[in-house]
Each structure stands twice: as C-alpha cells, then as structure tokens.
Write an enzyme that holds these catalytic residues in place. Structure first.
Site, PDB file in Angstrom:
ATOM      1  CE1 TYR A 100      -4.051  -2.011   0.512  1.00 31.61           C
ATOM      2  CE2 TYR A 100      -2.604  -3.332   1.889  1.00 31.61           C
ATOM      3  CZ  TYR A 100      -3.779  -3.183   1.198  1.00 31.61           C
ATOM      4  OH  TYR A 100      -4.694  -4.203   1.172  1.00 31.61           O
ATOM      5  CG  ASN A 128     -10.544  -3.599  -7.848  1.00 27.98           C
ATOM      6  OD1 ASN A 128     -11.137  -3.239  -8.855  1.00 27.98           O
ATOM      7  ND2 ASN A 128      -9.716  -4.635  -7.836  1.00 27.98           N
ATOM      8  CB  CYS A 136      -7.375  -5.257  -5.259  1.00 29.39           C
ATOM      9  SG  CYS A 136      -8.812  -6.332  -5.314  1.00 29.39           S
ATOM     10  CG  HIS A 137      -5.304 -11.039  -6.050  1.00 35.06           C
ATOM     11  ND1 HIS A 137      -6.024 -10.603  -7.153  1.00 35.06           N
ATOM     12  CD2 HIS A 137      -4.277 -11.786  -6.536  1.00 35.06           C
ATOM     13  CE1 HIS A 137      -5.450 -11.075  -8.258  1.00 35.06           C
ATOM     14  NE2 HIS A 137      -4.396 -11.787  -7.907  1.00 35.06           N
ATOM     15  CD  GLU A 163      -1.910 -13.721  -9.505  1.00 37.88           C
ATOM     16  OE1 GLU A 163      -0.950 -12.972  -9.220  1.00 37.88           O
ATOM     17  OE2 GLU A 163      -3.045 -13.287  -9.769  1.00 37.88           O
TER      18      GLU A 163
END
Length: 179
Positions: A100, A128, A136-137, A163
C-alpha cells in the site's frame, strides 16, 4: 440497465456486471462492498460479447495462464483518485506483489505531491469493483500482512498461491479490515 452474469470459479461464485458494453464489476459472492454503489435495475444476461470475453479471460486465468488485462473492455466506476489507484493495480505483474505504501508513493509522484496516505490507498484498493481482473489481491502490507482483501483473506491467499507467489514472507492478520 446493469446486466449480470454468474461465473463459477475455483474460489466460488463470481458476479460479473456489464454496462454499456463494458465490464463494470466482478465480485466474489459475499465479499465486502458486494455490488459497490450500483443501485440500478439489474437483469441477468449470460450471452453478451463482454461476458463471453470475461468468461474466456477467467477460464484462462484459473487455468494457469496470464491473460493481459487490456484484453477486456473495463470501465470501473469511481472517483479520479480511486481510478488512479486502480490503474496502478493493473500494472502489478502476475505473481508479484506491491505494498500500500508503494502505491501511495506512486500516486503522490504522479500527482506531484510530497506524500500520500497509505490508508487512503487502502480504501481505494478495498473498493476495487473488478476483483481478480484488476488485481487488488496483489497488494500487501509493508510488514508482510495480507490484510485488506474485501474478498476475504483465504481467497487472497488462494489467488496469490495460484499465481505462484512465495507465501513464506507473508502472514494473515488475526484481526483487521476484510479478514
């Protein structure tokens, strides 16, 4: 009119929303801010070009591919500040994370400001409207906390693991936002 379509993903049912030939929403069922600020009439409509494109994109993503975001006609609705944050999210590479604080620094630099609040960025990230597609994850706390995912920490962990993110450096907070 807002058209909707349900997609069955490995992490649960997703609601997709289309307006004026653009994808305007994708939410995990039951997530915080589900449907965002949409208050208009909705109609389920499965077979539109936008939904076909989104389904193909999601099939590829959940199948282990790395489909580019720009393949989809996206039109997230929000303030200019939120759109600036979401644009940065779109550039986080598959399988990588950003904090962030780093996003706040990028927004501040882009707007010619000395600094920007990481909490303000967190609010924009949390709202989002296109979860998973606008990734956003992939946003984490500076200390390695996985806090802040409106879809739930367990789904954030699933997506990052899917991922190929090395999860050893991260931890799930015991309490906090969107836990």
């Amino acid at each position: 009119m807002l058209y909707t379509f349900y997609y069955h993903a490995p992490i649960g049912r997703l609601l997709l929303a289309e307006k004026e030939n653009s994808l305007v929403g994708l939410w995990l069922e039951g997530q915080k801010y589900y449907l965002g600020s949409f208050r208009e009439e909705m109609q389920e409509k499965k077979d539109t070009m936008v939904f076909r494109q989104a389904k193909e994109w999601l099939d590829r993503y959940f199948g282990g591919e790395k489909p580019p975001i720009h393949e989809l006609p996206l039109s997230p609705m929000g303030s200019e500040f939120r759109k600036a944050v979401w644009n940065i999210l779109c550039h986080i590479p598959y399988g990588e994370t950003i904090t962030y604080k780093e996003i706040a620094q990028k927004v501040a630099a882009d707007q010619g400001l000395a600094s920007m609040s990481a909490q303000a960025v967190g609010g924009a990230v949390g709202h989002n409207p296109l979860s998973i597609i606008i990734p956003c994850h992939r946003v984490v706390g500076t200390n390695g906390s996985l806090t802040g995912y409106a879809g739930g920490i367990e789904n954030k962990i699933w997506l990052l693991t899917h991922e190929g993110v090395d999860m050893e450096r991260f931890f799930a907070p015991q309490r906090g936002t969107a836990v």
